[in-house]
Enzyme design. Structure first.
Site, short mmCIF file in Angstrom:
data_model
loop_
_atom_site.label_atom_id
_atom_site.label_comp_id
_atom_site.label_asym_id
_atom_site.label_seq_id
_atom_site.Cartn_x
_atom_site.Cartn_y
_atom_site.Cartn_z
N ILE A 88 0.86 -1.18 0.00
CA ILE A 88 0.00 0.00 0.00
C ILE A 88 0.90 1.23 0.00
O ILE A 88 1.81 1.34 0.83
CB ILE A 88 -0.90 0.02 1.26
CG1 ILE A 88 -1.70 -1.28 1.39
CG2 ILE A 88 -1.81 1.24 1.26
CD1 ILE A 88 -2.65 -1.57 0.27
N HIS A 105 -6.84 -4.27 -10.71
CA HIS A 105 -7.35 -5.08 -9.60
C HIS A 105 -8.25 -6.20 -10.14
O HIS A 105 -9.13 -5.93 -10.95
CB HIS A 105 -8.12 -4.21 -8.61
CG HIS A 105 -8.51 -4.97 -7.39
ND1 HIS A 105 -7.62 -5.27 -6.38
CD2 HIS A 105 -9.68 -5.56 -7.05
CE1 HIS A 105 -8.23 -6.00 -5.46
NE2 HIS A 105 -9.48 -6.19 -5.85
C1 GAR Z 1 -3.00 -9.61 -11.19
O1 GAR Z 1 -4.07 -10.52 -11.22
C2 GAR Z 1 -3.44 -8.29 -10.59
O2 GAR Z 1 -4.77 -7.96 -10.91
C3 GAR Z 1 -3.29 -8.55 -9.12
O3 GAR Z 1 -2.10 -9.28 -9.02
C4 GAR Z 1 -1.96 -10.09 -10.18
C5 GAR Z 1 -0.54 -9.92 -10.69
O4 GAR Z 1 -0.24 -10.87 -11.66
N1 GAR Z 1 -3.25 -7.34 -8.37
C6 GAR Z 1 -3.81 -7.18 -7.16
O5 GAR Z 1 -4.39 -8.07 -6.59
C7 GAR Z 1 -3.67 -5.79 -6.58
N2 GAR Z 1 -4.45 -5.69 -5.41
P1 GAR Z 1 1.09 -10.74 -12.53
O6 GAR Z 1 2.25 -10.54 -11.52
O7 GAR Z 1 1.24 -12.02 -13.27
O8 GAR Z 1 0.94 -9.55 -13.43
#
Ligand code: GAR
Length: 185
Positions: A88, A105
Site C-alpha cells: 500500500i 485489480h
Molecule cells: C493480477 O491478477 C493483478 O490484478 C493482481 O495481481 C496479479 C498480478 O499478476 N493485483 C492485485 O491483486 C492488486 N491488489 P502478474 O504478476 O502475473 O501480473
C-alpha cells in the site's frame, strides 16, 4: 513522444511482460520490485528492461518509499503503473504522483478489495466478478475507475479456471485503459 513509465510489481509479472510487449507508446524506464524473488525480474532480464529491487525487508515504510521516489525521479518517470504490486502506498507518496499512478485489480471494485480479489470473490460464491483498472488515491482500491469488465463464474469453474479467465481479461483491459490514460496526459 513516448511516455516514460515505471512498472511496480511484486510477483510473477505477467502483466508487466504483457505491457512491455504491447504497442503502447511508452518507454518502460524501469521495473521496480519489492521482492527479490519476484519472477518479474527474470522477465525484465529477458526483455532487456532495467530493473531495481527495493527489498521492503531492508527499509522502514518511509525509507522504502523514499528509495522508490528517488528511482522514479532519476528515471524521469511520468506515469507509474502498478502490475501486481502488493504494498500500500502512503498518501505522501501518492501526492507526489497525483493522478499519475494506475492500478489493476482482479475484481469488480468496490467488491473484493485487497490482495486476494479472485479468491475472495470465488469463495463468496458470486456469479459475476471481473477486472478493474483505476487511478490510485489514498484509500485502498478506491480511486476513480478507468475501465471495468465483468466475467461470469460458471458452476464448473474452479479457482484456477477463474484465475485464467481473469488474467486473459487483464491482459486486454489494462492495455486499453492505459491507452486512454496516455491520451489524457
Ligand atoms: C493480477 O491478477 C493483478 O490484478 C493482481 O495481481 C496479479 C498480478 O499478476 N493485483 C492485485 O491483486 C492488486 N491488489 P502478474 O504478476 O502475473 O501480473
Amino acid at each position: 513522444m513516448a511516455t516514460n513509465v515505471a512498472i511496480l510489481a511484486s510477483g510473477s509479472g505477467s502483466n508487466f511482460q504483457n505491457i512491455a510487449e504491447s504497442d503502447l507508446d511508452i518507454t518502460i524506464k524501469v521495473l521496480i520490485v519489492d521482492n527479490p524473488n519476484a519472477y518479474a525480474i527474470e522477465r525484465a532480464k529477458k526483455l532487456d528492461i532495467p530493473y531495481r529491487v527495493v527489498d521492503r525487508k531492508h527499509y522502514t515504510k518511509e525509507t522504502f518509499e523514499k528509495e522508490i521516489l528517488d528511482i522514479l525521479k532519476e528515471c524521469d518517470v511520468e506515469l507509474v503503473v502498478l502490475a501486481g504490486f502488493m504494498k500500500i502506498l502512503s498518501p505522501n507518496f501518492i501526492s507526489k504522483y497525483e493522478d499519475k499512478i494506475i492500478n489493476l485489480h482482479p475484481s469488480l471494485l468496490p467488491s473484493f478489495k485487497g490482495p486476494e480479489g479472485i479468491k475472495d470473490a470465488f469463495e463468496y460464491g458470486v456469479k459475476v466478478t471481473g477486472v478493474t483498472v483505476h487511478y490510485v488515491d489514498s484509500g485502498i482500491d478506491t480511486g476513480k475507475i478507468i475501465a471495468q469488465e465483468a466475467v461470469g463464474v460458471e458452476d464448473t469453474d474452479t479457482l484456477e479456471t477463474l484465475e485464467e479467465k481473469i488474467h486473459e481479461i487483464e491482459y486486454r483491459l489494462y492495455i486499453e485503459a492505459l491507452k486512454m490514460v496516455l491520451e489524457e496526459l
